[in-house]
Design a protein around this motif. Structure first.
Motif, PDB file in Angstrom:
ATOM      1  N   LEU A  54       0.814  -1.210   0.000  1.00 19.97           N
ATOM      2  CA  LEU A  54       0.000   0.000   0.000  1.00 19.97           C
ATOM      3  C   LEU A  54       0.857   1.274   0.000  1.00 19.97           C
ATOM      4  O   LEU A  54       0.616   2.199  -0.786  1.00 19.97           O
ATOM      5  CB  LEU A  54      -0.902  -0.016   1.252  1.00 19.97           C
ATOM      6  N   GLN A  55       1.881   1.286   0.844  1.00 19.87           N
ATOM      7  CA  GLN A  55       2.717   2.488   0.972  1.00 19.87           C
ATOM      8  C   GLN A  55       3.480   2.761  -0.313  1.00 19.87           C
ATOM      9  O   GLN A  55       3.511   3.897  -0.801  1.00 19.87           O
ATOM     10  CB  GLN A  55       3.720   2.335   2.135  1.00 19.87           C
ATOM     11  N   LEU A  56       4.097   1.697  -0.872  1.00 20.73           N
ATOM     12  CA  LEU A  56       4.869   1.884  -2.109  1.00 20.73           C
ATOM     13  C   LEU A  56       3.936   2.303  -3.246  1.00 20.73           C
ATOM     14  O   LEU A  56       4.262   3.200  -4.039  1.00 20.73           O
ATOM     15  CB  LEU A  56       5.613   0.584  -2.461  1.00 20.73           C
ATOM     16  N   ALA A  57       2.759   1.674  -3.303  1.00 26.92           N
ATOM     17  CA  ALA A  57       1.792   2.030  -4.353  1.00 26.92           C
ATOM     18  C   ALA A  57       1.346   3.483  -4.197  1.00 26.92           C
ATOM     19  O   ALA A  57       1.202   4.212  -5.191  1.00 26.92           O
ATOM     20  CB  ALA A  57       0.590   1.094  -4.281  1.00 26.92           C
ATOM     21  N   ASN A  58       1.187   3.943  -2.945  1.00 27.48           N
ATOM     22  CA  ASN A  58       0.815   5.344  -2.679  1.00 27.48           C
ATOM     23  C   ASN A  58       1.861   6.308  -3.207  1.00 27.48           C
ATOM     24  O   ASN A  58       1.532   7.310  -3.840  1.00 27.48           O
ATOM     25  CB  ASN A  58       0.746   5.584  -1.161  1.00 27.48           C
ATOM     26  N   ILE A  59       3.113   6.003  -2.895  1.00 24.27           N
ATOM     27  CA  ILE A  59       4.217   6.894  -3.289  1.00 24.27           C
ATOM     28  C   ILE A  59       4.281   6.978  -4.821  1.00 24.27           C
ATOM     29  O   ILE A  59       4.374   8.065  -5.408  1.00 24.27           O
ATOM     30  CB  ILE A  59       5.573   6.381  -2.723  1.00 24.27           C
ATOM     31  N   ILE A  60       4.223   5.805  -5.462  1.00 26.80           N
ATOM     32  CA  ILE A  60       4.367   5.767  -6.923  1.00 26.80           C
ATOM     33  C   ILE A  60       3.136   6.402  -7.579  1.00 26.80           C
ATOM     34  O   ILE A  60       3.247   7.103  -8.595  1.00 26.80           O
ATOM     35  CB  ILE A  60       4.644   4.309  -7.382  1.00 26.80           C
ATOM     36  N   GLY A  61       1.962   6.221  -6.947  1.00 28.27           N
ATOM     37  CA  GLY A  61       0.740   6.865  -7.448  1.00 28.27           C
ATOM     38  C   GLY A  61       0.823   8.379  -7.337  1.00 28.27           C
ATOM     39  O   GLY A  61       0.414   9.111  -8.251  1.00 28.27           O
ATOM     40  N   LEU A  62       1.398   8.857  -6.242  1.00 31.38           N
ATOM     41  CA  LEU A  62       1.569  10.299  -6.040  1.00 31.38           C
ATOM     42  C   LEU A  62       2.492  10.879  -7.122  1.00 31.38           C
ATOM     43  O   LEU A  62       2.231  11.951  -7.681  1.00 31.38           O
ATOM     44  CB  LEU A  62       2.186  10.514  -4.653  1.00 31.38           C
ATOM     45  N   ALA A  63       3.568  10.145  -7.416  1.00 29.47           N
ATOM     46  CA  ALA A  63       4.497  10.591  -8.467  1.00 29.47           C
ATOM     47  C   ALA A  63       3.750  10.695  -9.799  1.00 29.47           C
ATOM     48  O   ALA A  63       3.920  11.667 -10.549  1.00 29.47           O
ATOM     49  CB  ALA A  63       5.658   9.606  -8.577  1.00 29.47           C
ATOM     50  N   ALA A  64       2.895   9.699 -10.068  1.00 30.69           N
ATOM     51  CA  ALA A  64       2.150   9.688 -11.339  1.00 30.69           C
ATOM     52  C   ALA A  64       1.237  10.915 -11.434  1.00 30.69           C
ATOM     53  O   ALA A  64       1.046  11.472 -12.517  1.00 30.69           O
ATOM     54  CB  ALA A  64       1.344   8.395 -11.453  1.00 30.69           C
ATOM     55  N   LYS A  65       0.725  11.355 -10.280  1.00 28.56           N
ATOM     56  CA  LYS A  65      -0.126  12.560 -10.259  1.00 28.56           C
ATOM     57  C   LYS A  65       0.658  13.766 -10.804  1.00 28.56           C
ATOM     58  O   LYS A  65       0.100  14.658 -11.425  1.00 28.56           O
ATOM     59  CB  LYS A  65      -0.570  12.816  -8.812  1.00 28.56           C
ATOM     60  N   TYR A  66       1.971  13.769 -10.586  1.00 31.72           N
ATOM     61  CA  TYR A  66       2.824  14.866 -11.089  1.00 31.72           C
ATOM     62  C   TYR A  66       3.442  14.514 -12.448  1.00 31.72           C
ATOM     63  O   TYR A  66       4.370  15.166 -12.893  1.00 31.72           O
ATOM     64  CB  TYR A  66       3.932  15.168 -10.075  1.00 31.72           C
ATOM     65  N   GLY A  67       2.941  13.438 -13.051  1.00 29.54           N
ATOM     66  CA  GLY A  67       3.452  13.035 -14.373  1.00 29.54           C
ATOM     67  C   GLY A  67       4.815  12.375 -14.296  1.00 29.54           C
ATOM     68  O   GLY A  67       5.545  12.318 -15.289  1.00 29.54           O
ATOM     69  N   LEU A  68       5.197  11.869 -13.112  1.00 32.72           N
ATOM     70  CA  LEU A  68       6.528  11.278 -12.945  1.00 32.72           C
ATOM     71  C   LEU A  68       6.429   9.756 -12.798  1.00 32.72           C
ATOM     72  O   LEU A  68       5.396   9.233 -12.382  1.00 32.72           O
ATOM     73  CB  LEU A  68       7.213  11.867 -11.706  1.00 32.72           C
ATOM     74  N   HIS A  69       7.538   9.087 -13.146  1.00 30.39           N
ATOM     75  CA  HIS A  69       7.546   7.616 -13.170  1.00 30.39           C
ATOM     76  C   HIS A  69       8.388   7.070 -12.018  1.00 30.39           C
ATOM     77  O   HIS A  69       9.497   7.540 -11.793  1.00 30.39           O
ATOM     78  CB  HIS A  69       8.130   7.133 -14.506  1.00 30.39           C
TER      79      HIS A  69
END
Ligand code: MEV
Length: 361
Positions: free
Chosen positions: A294-309
């Motif tokens: 959940l935590q890792l998915a949250n972080i990576i999802g947050l990055a995607a919100k800023y268009g980052l991978h």
């Protein structure tokens, strides 16, 4: 010639791609990251005093007297030293930091008390401990480099042969710290830049002209390498054909990642886009292998919100992930990660390996 002042540093490491598939004989790509362990040694004028080493991150002071040095002496090879120290452990909880110093005392050829007497060593690190970022390997490399330079003092640049010797010593120290290390972490800390490995052996090392800023984010969930490796093994037992196809795909990602970072004949923007694609493709496969949480998915999802991978680095199930920053200002992302209690480390990929920052005699 005695060293009066010495500063060395060594980087941490990040697995860029290939985790889990590497367990099944595929390639993996690791990069040095510019979060460094730094060792400073100063000689006090009192020549009769002890050798002192202060590990600041764990607030540990190790002291060696002349009498202790004479009892330990440089008497054996690295291998003999490691085996002797491991055998002496019996059922006791080992003091691994002291053992690392004892190993260097007993196996550095030509080491004399004069090299150590009055030396005050301080070690600090920008790397979080036990987060899969190679903190112990960068310490091992700094210690190996210091002992090498004490007996072979010379001006700053290390030759390839010296790096090889430092790496061999650092690997022996890693055996004290971890039992059966793969040798990848100390190799990345020693040689720096990018390293491809397969079945525990380095098969390629290279530099890149691409500047690749990233942020490493610690999920603050303890990483559980054995558990995650076992989880993937069980999944593979249930779905061998599908999982093997995923492992082969990761291997192809590693191949393409290496080509992109080696910068083979394309515009930097296009290369960065290809790298971003590969990061997200690899993360998708790691998610399919069920090592996301959940935590890792949250972080990576947050990055995607800023268009980052971004993707997990290491075993998953906890530990760290990294986000490619694309040279964009990332302050909003960093603030949001901090507000969610994650710890972020902005840094860059592919930096220098062990470096002599300063040496005086
Ligand atoms: C852990 O850092 C990387 C894994 O591939 C395990 C391993 O290679 O030993 C998950």
């Amino acid at each position: 010639m005695l060293v009066s002042h010495l500063e060395v540093s060594a980087p941490g490491k990040l697995i860029l791609c290939g985790e889990h598939s590497v367990v099944y004989g595929k390639k993996a790509l690791a990069s040095a990251i510019d979060l460094r362990t730094r060792l400073t040694a100063r000689r006090s004028s009192d020549r009769l005093s002890t050798f002192n080493m202060h590990l600041l991150t764990v607030d540990r002071l190790i002291q060696v007297t002349e009498r202790e040095f004479t009892a330990i002496g440089p008497v054996c090879s690295l291998d003999e030293g490691v085996n002797k120290l491991l055998a002496e452990r019996a059922d006791r909880e080992p003091d691994k930091q002291l053992e690392a110093i004892r190993l260097l005392l007993m196996s550095t050829p030509g080491l004399k008390w004069a090299h150590l007497s009055g030396l005050c060593v301080e070690v600090s690190s920008e790397l979080p401990l036990a987060a899969g970022l190679g903190s112990s390997a960068s310490l091992s490399v700094c210690l190996a480099a210091m002992f090498h330079l004490l007996i072979t003092p010379h001006v700053q640049l290390l030759t390839e042969e010296e790096r090889n010797d430092i790496n061999t010593t650092a690997f022996a120290i890693e055996r004290i710290f971890h039992g059966q290390p793969s040798g990848i972490d100390n190799s990345v800390a020693c040689y720096g830049n990018y390293v491809v490995f397969e079945r525990g052996a380095i098969i390629d090392r290279f530099t890149s002209s691409l500047e690749l800023p990233i942020v490493v984010v610690n999920s603050r969930v303890a990483k559980q390498t054995c558990e995650q490796v076992l989880k993937v093994r069980r999944l593979r037992e249930r779905h061998p054909v599908v999982v093997d196809a995923l492992m082969n795909s990761i291997n192809e990602i590693v191949t393409e990642f290496v080509i992109a970072i080696k910068n083979a004949g394309s515009e930097p923007d296009e290369l960065v886009q290809r790298i971003n694609d590969l990061v997200t493709l690899n993360q998708g496969i790691l998610h399919s292998l069920q090592v996301n949480n959940l935590q890792l998915a949250n972080i990576i999802g947050l990055a995607a919100k800023y268009g980052l991978h971004g993707k997990i680095t290491g075993s998953g199930g906890g530990g760290c992930c990294f986000i490619m920053l694309d040279h964009r200002p990332a302050q909003c992302l960093l603030d949001e990660l901090t507000s969610l209690n994650f710890v972020s480390f902005p840094t860059k990929l592919g930096c220098q390996g062990v470096t002599v920052e300063n040496i005086e005699f």
